[in-house]
Structure formats: structure tokens, C-alpha cells
Design a protein around this motif. Sequence first.
Motif, PDB file in Angstrom:
ATOM      1  N   TYR A 105     -11.596  -8.406   5.587  1.00 44.35           N
ATOM      2  CA  TYR A 105     -11.512  -8.241   4.134  1.00 44.35           C
ATOM      3  C   TYR A 105     -12.877  -7.886   3.559  1.00 44.35           C
ATOM      4  CZ  TYR A 105      -6.677  -9.773   3.650  1.00 44.35           C
ATOM      5  OH  TYR A 105      -5.305  -9.839   3.701  1.00 44.35           O
ATOM      6  N   ALA A 106     -13.919  -8.549   4.038  1.00 44.60           N
ATOM      7  CA  ALA A 106     -15.272  -8.225   3.592  1.00 44.60           C
ATOM      8  C   ALA A 106     -15.639  -6.797   3.991  1.00 44.60           C
ATOM      9  CB  ALA A 106     -16.264  -9.216   4.183  1.00 44.60           C
ATOM     10  N   ALA A 274      -7.166  -3.666   4.092  1.00 46.50           N
ATOM     11  CA  ALA A 274      -7.912  -4.875   4.455  1.00 46.50           C
ATOM     12  C   ALA A 274      -7.632  -5.306   5.883  1.00 46.50           C
ATOM     13  CB  ALA A 274      -7.597  -6.008   3.492  1.00 46.50           C
ATOM     14  N   LYS A 275      -6.389  -5.242   6.325  1.00 47.91           N
ATOM     15  CA  LYS A 275      -6.080  -5.668   7.683  1.00 47.91           C
ATOM     16  C   LYS A 275      -6.858  -4.853   8.708  1.00 47.91           C
ATOM     17  CE  LYS A 275      -1.568  -5.256   7.668  1.00 47.91           C
ATOM     18  NZ  LYS A 275      -0.143  -5.335   8.057  1.00 47.91           N
ATOM     19  N   ALA A 276      -7.057  -3.574   8.404  1.00 49.39           N
ATOM     20  CA  ALA A 276      -7.724  -2.681   9.349  1.00 49.39           C
ATOM     21  C   ALA A 276      -9.228  -2.605   9.116  1.00 49.39           C
ATOM     22  CB  ALA A 276      -7.123  -1.286   9.254  1.00 49.39           C
ATOM     23  N   GLY A 277      -9.749  -3.344   8.138  1.00 46.60           N
ATOM     24  CA  GLY A 277     -11.187  -3.350   7.890  1.00 46.60           C
ATOM     25  C   GLY A 277     -11.695  -2.202   7.058  1.00 46.60           C
ATOM     26  N   GLY A 300      -0.415  -4.517   0.431  1.00 46.83           N
ATOM     27  CA  GLY A 300      -1.589  -5.361   0.233  1.00 46.83           C
ATOM     28  C   GLY A 300      -1.221  -6.668  -0.412  1.00 46.83           C
ATOM     29  N   SER A 301      -2.182  -7.233  -1.101  1.00 47.53           N
ATOM     30  CA  SER A 301      -1.975  -8.517  -1.771  1.00 47.53           C
ATOM     31  C   SER A 301      -2.040  -8.349  -3.284  1.00 47.53           C
ATOM     32  CB  SER A 301      -3.018  -9.530  -1.289  1.00 47.53           C
ATOM     33  OG  SER A 301      -2.905  -9.736   0.099  1.00 47.53           O
ATOM     34  N   ILE A 302      -1.468  -7.259  -3.772  1.00 43.90           N
ATOM     35  CA  ILE A 302      -1.386  -6.962  -5.204  1.00 43.90           C
ATOM     36  C   ILE A 302      -2.791  -6.911  -5.802  1.00 43.90           C
ATOM     37  CG2 ILE A 302      -0.218  -7.505  -7.371  1.00 43.90           C
ATOM     38  CD1 ILE A 302       1.652  -6.839  -5.060  1.00 43.90           C
TER      39      ILE A 302
END
Length: 385
Positions: A105-106, A274-277, A300-302
Motif C-alpha cells: 500500500y505504501a 495497491a495489491k500489486a504495489g 479497491g477499498s473505495i
Amino acid sequence: MKIISIEAYPFSLPTRRDFRWAGMLGQLGNFVVVRVETEGGVVGYGEATPLPDWGGDFGRHAGETIGTVITMIRTVFAPALIGTDVTAVTQAASIMDRVAVGNVYAKCALSIALYDAWGKSVGLPVYKLLGGAVRASVPVAHMVGLMPEKEALDEATLAVEDGVRALQIKGGVDAERDIRLVAALRTQFGEGIALRLDANQGYGHAKNAIAIVRRLVDAGVSLVEQPSEGVRYMADVTAASAVPIVADESCWDIHDAVDVLHARAADCISIYLAKAGGFSGACKVADLADAAMVRCDVNGSIESAIGTAANVHFALARPAVSLPAVITISAPAGRHPYRVAGHYYDDDILTEPMQVQDGAILPLDAPGLGISIDEDKLQAFRCDK
């Protein structure tokens, strides 16, 4: 175009209503913004939406929080990236992978900010940096969260009246409720609306999941997302299902995608940046899926406007990303184009609403992410002051 500073801090947006899914403990609307500045004065924005209680199969991925994302960016990634060329996005991804394992996520938030700055520096929207648009718009699937059946039916009805042609229905806690709701929605809408039931791994062992999916098919479901946990169980369910099965938690990065495709564990893949960076990793998953003739969506997470804009650019540029996207339609307070569809927040940090047509988001053609950030509003929503 060297990077001279990287900032990261938290902010929150007010939600229109409560949105939940199976296993979710926190609240939507909490983010980390990343601000990358170059020596030429160009500023790129990125975003992370970490949820510590959501991750991959058997806890193999994620577990990040607002705090861990900020700490990793400030103390590990920023020192490694400051002084490098903001347009060298492949090198940046390699640097981040070298200095820290995981923390996708970062890494994603920084990837988005770098692409935004790169696009602004050359006067091009991000989707052109990714190869150009392969579709005219990004169709949206509205998420109907875990809520009582009557509320879910009302939420879905208003979203369809707004113009979307696909719904993602959160389930996985009570299968009987899920089956009843799908049947009611199919009766309400007929065959013209895609109904995607997302179980968030909630149907357990493959035999149980197979039985539930068969009943969902009888009720009129179009797709079922992540009914079980683990590639082995997902493969059993996929083989037995008459409708496409979507892998979400089971597929984070290119390595997961190889495993899912080899095991025939899903018919479709749900891709999160995000999952894939970040963009580079997500493009690898999408291009592998395209080669295997596997359809994808972007999910995603909205996110807030920053993450949503990134999702739109990615979906525009990747052929495999042809399923309706479960993403926000971002707009400032009082200017949302829809009452319900894609409308998760009462306000957002962009100055102008995203443009939509027939339930789809139109391309963002300004340089970079294609949105203008309201800095005053961003500071007002900041959570660490």
C-alpha cells in the motif's frame, strides 16, 4: 526532474452512509496522502487506503495501517527515493522492493504520486503514459454493502436509476440472505443488470461454496467473487460453477496471478493497484490475464479522488480490464452527478467532479492524474493536526 521532498500524512472523508463487507472491522474513508515534489516545482499526489483486517489468502498479504504506511514512507522509502528522477518509475519500483519487503500500500501510494508528477512534467495524462486508452470510458459497478435486505434493495434500485448497469453485492456472512437478495434484485431489474455477489471468502470449504454458488445461479447471479479462501478451494468452485468466478483476495500480484491461472482457480481477476504495489505491478497482472484471455476489473477499498483517478487511468489503458469497476465517482460536496451510484462520500478533495455518462467515468485528460486537488480542503480533512 529530481525528487526533492516526499510527504505523507492521514486524512479522512465523510461517508454518505455506512458501507461494510464480510470481515471488515473499521470504517471507510480513511487515507494516507503522499505528496512528491520535484526540483522543477512539479507536485505529484498519491494515496493509500490500508485496512489492517483485510488481506490475501491465509493472511499472506497486507496487514498495513495508516500508521505503518506513513512510517514506511517517511523513514524507509523517502530517503531511498529523494534525489532520483521522478520519471524513472521502473527504477523507483525496484528501489522500493530492494529497501523493503511487502508494504504494497505504501509502495502504491508512491507509485501513483510518481506517475502524477511524471505526467504533469510532460503534459500528458497518466493513461497515455501507460500506453493510451483502449476504451472510451470506465463503466462503474456500484457496491451494495452488508446491510438489511430492504436497505440493500433500495440502495441498488437508486443506483440503477442513476444509470449504472452493474452491482457488486457484498455477502458471505449469511448465505440465505445473499440468495434471497440476489433473487429479489433479479426480479426487480430483469436480465439487463449484472449482479456480482462478493462473498469475501465467506462460504468456506469448496463443497459448501459449490452448493451456495449453485443456488445463487438459480437466483440469477451473474458472477461470484471470492467464494472461498485459497487457490485449491477456488479451483474446485470454479470448475463446478455455471457462472464466472472472480479471484480477489486470492490474487494480489503477478506471482499470485501465475498461480491462479495455472490452477484454473478463477475465470476473472479483480486487480487493485495497491495489491500489486502500484501501476507497474498492476500492469503485469493485467497483461498476463490478457494473454490468458481472462477478464479483469479494477477494484479497491473505495478510494478518495486521488486513488480513484489512478484507477480510472489504469482501467482506460489495459485491454483485460473490461469488467465494470467497483470504484468511487469522486466529486466535491453538493456536486455529485448521482444520488447513489458511485457516491460513497459527501465530499472529496478535488475541485471539480468527475464527468460521467451512462454510469461510466469519462477519461481524465488533464496532465498527470487529471484532477485538481483543493489543498485547503485537503488540509481541513487532515487527521494529524
